[in-house]
Enzyme design. Sequence first.
Site, PDB file in Angstrom:
ATOM      1  N   LYS A  13       0.820  -1.213   0.000  1.00  0.00           N
ATOM      2  CA  LYS A  13       0.000   0.000   0.000  1.00  0.00           C
ATOM      3  C   LYS A  13       0.851   1.257   0.000  1.00  0.00           C
ATOM      4  CE  LYS A  13      -4.466  -1.400   1.649  1.00  0.00           C
ATOM      5  NZ  LYS A  13      -5.627  -1.008   2.436  1.00  0.00           N
TER       6      LYS A  13
ATOM      7  N   LYS B  27      -9.411  -3.813  -4.984  1.00  0.00           N
ATOM      8  CA  LYS B  27      -9.890  -2.491  -5.338  1.00  0.00           C
ATOM      9  C   LYS B  27      -8.696  -1.566  -5.622  1.00  0.00           C
ATOM     10  CE  LYS B  27     -13.016   0.931  -5.075  1.00  0.00           C
ATOM     11  NZ  LYS B  27     -13.248   1.481  -6.365  1.00  0.00           N
TER      12      LYS B  27
ATOM     13  N   LYS C 288      -3.464 -10.252  -6.776  1.00  0.00           N
ATOM     14  CA  LYS C 288      -4.773 -10.592  -6.220  1.00  0.00           C
ATOM     15  C   LYS C 288      -5.816  -9.566  -6.695  1.00  0.00           C
ATOM     16  CE  LYS C 288      -4.571  -8.036  -1.910  1.00  0.00           C
ATOM     17  NZ  LYS C 288      -4.623  -7.903  -0.487  1.00  0.00           N
TER      18      LYS C 288
HETATM   19  P1  TYM Z   1     -10.024  -6.273   3.222  1.00  0.00           P
HETATM   20  O1  TYM Z   1     -11.084  -5.253   3.477  1.00  0.00           O
HETATM   21  O2  TYM Z   1      -8.939  -5.945   2.267  1.00  0.00           O
HETATM   22  O3  TYM Z   1     -10.680  -7.628   2.724  1.00  0.00           O
HETATM   23  C1  TYM Z   1     -11.775  -8.229   3.394  1.00  0.00           C
HETATM   24  C2  TYM Z   1     -11.662  -9.742   3.295  1.00  0.00           C
HETATM   25  O4  TYM Z   1     -11.612 -10.160   1.922  1.00  0.00           O
HETATM   26  C3  TYM Z   1     -10.469 -11.001   1.710  1.00  0.00           C
HETATM   27  N1  TYM Z   1      -9.949 -10.741   0.346  1.00  0.00           N
HETATM   28  C4  TYM Z   1      -9.707 -11.711  -0.558  1.00  0.00           C
HETATM   29  N2  TYM Z   1      -9.867 -13.041  -0.513  1.00  0.00           N
HETATM   30  C5  TYM Z   1      -9.548 -13.755  -1.636  1.00  0.00           C
HETATM   31  N3  TYM Z   1      -9.087 -13.177  -2.776  1.00  0.00           N
HETATM   32  C6  TYM Z   1      -8.909 -11.836  -2.877  1.00  0.00           C
HETATM   33  N4  TYM Z   1      -8.483 -11.292  -4.023  1.00  0.00           N
HETATM   34  C7  TYM Z   1      -9.226 -11.025  -1.724  1.00  0.00           C
HETATM   35  N5  TYM Z   1      -9.185  -9.690  -1.478  1.00  0.00           N
HETATM   36  C8  TYM Z   1      -9.630  -9.541  -0.192  1.00  0.00           C
HETATM   37  C9  TYM Z   1      -9.467 -10.570   2.776  1.00  0.00           C
HETATM   38  O5  TYM Z   1      -8.537 -11.600   3.053  1.00  0.00           O
HETATM   39  C10 TYM Z   1     -10.370 -10.275   3.963  1.00  0.00           C
HETATM   40  O6  TYM Z   1     -10.677 -11.472   4.674  1.00  0.00           O
HETATM   41  N6  TYM Z   1      -7.022  -5.851   7.223  1.00  0.00           N
HETATM   42  C11 TYM Z   1      -8.294  -6.394   6.765  1.00  0.00           C
HETATM   43  C12 TYM Z   1      -9.502  -5.856   7.496  1.00  0.00           C
HETATM   44  C13 TYM Z   1      -9.507  -6.088   8.982  1.00  0.00           C
HETATM   45  C14 TYM Z   1      -9.692  -7.340   9.638  1.00  0.00           C
HETATM   46  C15 TYM Z   1      -9.689  -7.024  11.031  1.00  0.00           C
HETATM   47  C16 TYM Z   1      -9.844  -8.640   9.192  1.00  0.00           C
HETATM   48  C17 TYM Z   1      -9.395  -5.123   9.942  1.00  0.00           C
HETATM   49  N7  TYM Z   1      -9.520  -5.688  11.168  1.00  0.00           N
HETATM   50  C18 TYM Z   1      -9.831  -8.051  11.981  1.00  0.00           C
HETATM   51  C19 TYM Z   1      -9.983  -9.653  10.157  1.00  0.00           C
HETATM   52  C20 TYM Z   1      -9.977  -9.339  11.530  1.00  0.00           C
HETATM   53  C21 TYM Z   1      -8.445  -6.034   5.285  1.00  0.00           C
HETATM   54  O7  TYM Z   1      -7.819  -5.134   4.800  1.00  0.00           O
HETATM   55  O8  TYM Z   1      -9.397  -6.751   4.622  1.00  0.00           O
END
Ligand code: TYM
Length: 326
Positions: free
Chosen positions: A111, A195, A192
């Site tokens: 990022k 967005k 991957k």
């Molecule tokens: P975020 O918002 O980027 O993504 C949310 C969830 O979607 C999954 N994901 C994917 N899985 C498969 N293929 C992909 N291309 C893909 N893109 C996203 C992510 O693995 C995630 O499960 N840091 C976290 C948000 C967060 C969080 C937490 C998660 C904040 N606090 C506590 C778990 C527990 C994030 O950026 O997810």
Amino acid sequence: MTRVFSGIQPTGELHLGNYLGAIRNWLPMQHETDAVFCVVDLHAITVPKPPGEVGADSLRLSQLLMAAGLDPEVCTLFVQSHVREHSEAGWLMQCSVSFGELSRMTQFKDKSDQHDFISAGLFTYPALQAADILLYDTDEVPVGEDQRQHIEITRDIAERFNSRYGETFVLPQAVVPAAGARVMDLQRPDNKMSKSLDSPKGTVNLLDEPERIEKKIKSAVTDNDGEVRFDVDEKPGVSNLLSILGAATDRDPVTLADDYHQYGALKVDTAAAVVELLTPFQARFAELEADPGETTRLLRIGADKARDIAATTLARAKSNIGLLAD
Ligand code: TYM
């Protein structure tokens, strides 16, 4: 009862990776466990946002999650900034993690390459994520593959805190699905689906119209050898299609490959499976979108439930550190 916690950032749209890697696996957990899901708006502002955008996105994401099947009457669904214990516990976590540990986080490296302004919050992001998880005495964290490292550092933080101040936090486990854990971009299958990649043709959004979904999947990048085989290193594009089709139809992508002898048929079936998966979701979203007041009401109830748990854990953490009681 097993406590499950997961979070998702309110960044405009949801894409197929979020759905297959995470949200879809949350649905049965609502009924089988004590499940808490959080719209992590404070994480979203680690990169600059125009005023007003994050609030609108949080409402919309909550509606998208409900349309996908999260039932706020069964699980706990809330917005992170509505429970201020997250910010306070985030500070305690920052004091239990080292600069070196945070420097090794790949999400930060990715990022920070994409933005000119790199906030301190982007760097300490995993400390806030650890607070999210640890405040709920979480046993399991269902996430996609890309979040494994953040769950590992959460465990390290919890262990360090417990050894410094006595048993305070439960050590959580990541739960990563067998199929769909890493959905790749359709145009750049070495990355991957995300967005932040800014690849509109390579990203299937959950609200894309059926024709649009078909068009994106049919123009997915494959390769020239013409053989349908699951091999992520040699054939990332074809393997991604097999993974998506496998996750959408509950089949193993490796054996699924035997059914296909050309890319065209694989693409047609993948597009049809994704459209079938998303059509009922889109209809439910349209209903929810029409009544924002109801969503706000449900989120308030969710925040009240979350706060009860978070406040107890935070009080325990502060008392174990030995901060002067107020
Ligand atoms: P975020 O918002 O980027 O993504 C949310 C969830 O979607 C999954 N994901 C994917 N899985 C498969 N293929 C992909 N291309 C893909 N893109 C996203 C992510 O693995 C995630 O499960 N840091 C976290 C948000 C967060 C969080 C937490 C998660 C904040 N606090 C506590 C778990 C527990 C994030 O950026 O997810």
